[in-house]
Every structure is written in C-alpha cells, then in structure tokens.
Scaffold this motif. Sequence first.
Motif, short mmCIF file in Angstrom:
data_model
loop_
_atom_site.label_atom_id
_atom_site.label_comp_id
_atom_site.label_asym_id
_atom_site.label_seq_id
_atom_site.Cartn_x
_atom_site.Cartn_y
_atom_site.Cartn_z
N PHE A 94 0.84 -1.20 0.00
CA PHE A 94 0.00 0.00 0.00
C PHE A 94 0.88 1.25 0.00
O PHE A 94 0.69 2.15 -0.82
CB PHE A 94 -0.93 0.02 1.22
N ASP A 95 1.83 1.28 0.92
CA ASP A 95 2.70 2.45 1.01
C ASP A 95 3.55 2.61 -0.24
O ASP A 95 3.82 3.73 -0.67
CB ASP A 95 3.59 2.36 2.25
N GLY A 97 -4.33 7.87 0.43
CA GLY A 97 -4.93 6.64 -0.06
C GLY A 97 -4.52 6.31 -1.47
O GLY A 97 -3.71 7.01 -2.08
N LEU A 98 -5.09 5.22 -1.96
CA LEU A 98 -4.86 4.79 -3.33
C LEU A 98 -6.09 5.08 -4.16
O LEU A 98 -7.21 4.91 -3.68
CB LEU A 98 -4.61 3.27 -3.38
N LYS A 153 1.18 4.02 -3.04
CA LYS A 153 0.54 5.31 -2.74
C LYS A 153 1.44 6.47 -3.20
O LYS A 153 2.61 6.53 -2.85
CB LYS A 153 0.29 5.40 -1.24
N LYS A 196 -5.98 3.66 3.73
CA LYS A 196 -5.05 2.70 4.32
C LYS A 196 -5.78 1.79 5.29
O LYS A 196 -5.51 0.58 5.35
CB LYS A 196 -3.91 3.44 5.03
N THR A 226 -0.31 11.82 -0.45
CA THR A 226 -1.70 11.39 -0.47
C THR A 226 -1.90 10.41 0.69
O THR A 226 -0.95 9.85 1.21
CB THR A 226 -2.08 10.69 -1.79
#
Length: 117
Positions: free
Chosen positions: A29-30, A39-40, A33, A76, A37
Amino acid sequence: MNELTKFMKNSASQIKDPESFKEFYNFSFDYAKPLRTTGLDLLTAIAYWKIIFVKNQRVDKWISFLEKEEKRGVTKDEWKIFLDFLNTVKEDFSNYDPEDAWPVRIDDFVDFCKESC
C-alpha cells in the motif's frame, strides 16, 4: 509495470508466514501510494489486489463489487482491514457479524455477495 508485476507475484507466493505476508501486503500500500496522499485511487488498488492475490475468488468478487459500486479510492485503513476480513471471515460469511467494527464498504460488500453471489 511488467517487472513490478513479476516481482510482486513472486514475492507474494514465497511469503508463507501469515505475519510476513501481512507486512508485505501493508508495505505494498505504502509503495503504491503517491507521495502526499493518504490513499490509493481505485484503479491502482485493484491492480495491486490482482497482483497480490492471484486467482483468489473472494478478491475477484471484491474487485467486481468495487468496479460496480464504488468510484472513490481506498484508504489505508480499508486496505489493512480487507486482509483481516479475508483471514477471519468464512467464505459463506457465516461468522460475519455486521456489528463488528468493519468499514461500511465491507458491510456493503457482504450485502452485495449475499444478494448476487
């Protein structure tokens, strides 16, 4: 992107320990991203789920739900909790409790599956 896809598929398949997989999953995720920001965007999240969870019917249903019902990105918190959902809730949802602290998006997904899956 092809090299990243190859790397991610290989890495995810080699991580057998659940805690190590969770670390890998959260790291992705990190990694995905954009800077500054929180989030995705939805398309990026879907692409990563497809890479990480190759041939997983539950994830495929989740993606179908998101493509039909949602246009907003993924936080997240939602990203992390989705893995907990996969690891704790049975495929038939028999142990799913809507009173637990699931995000609304997951509650909606369960309703979607009960109605159309």
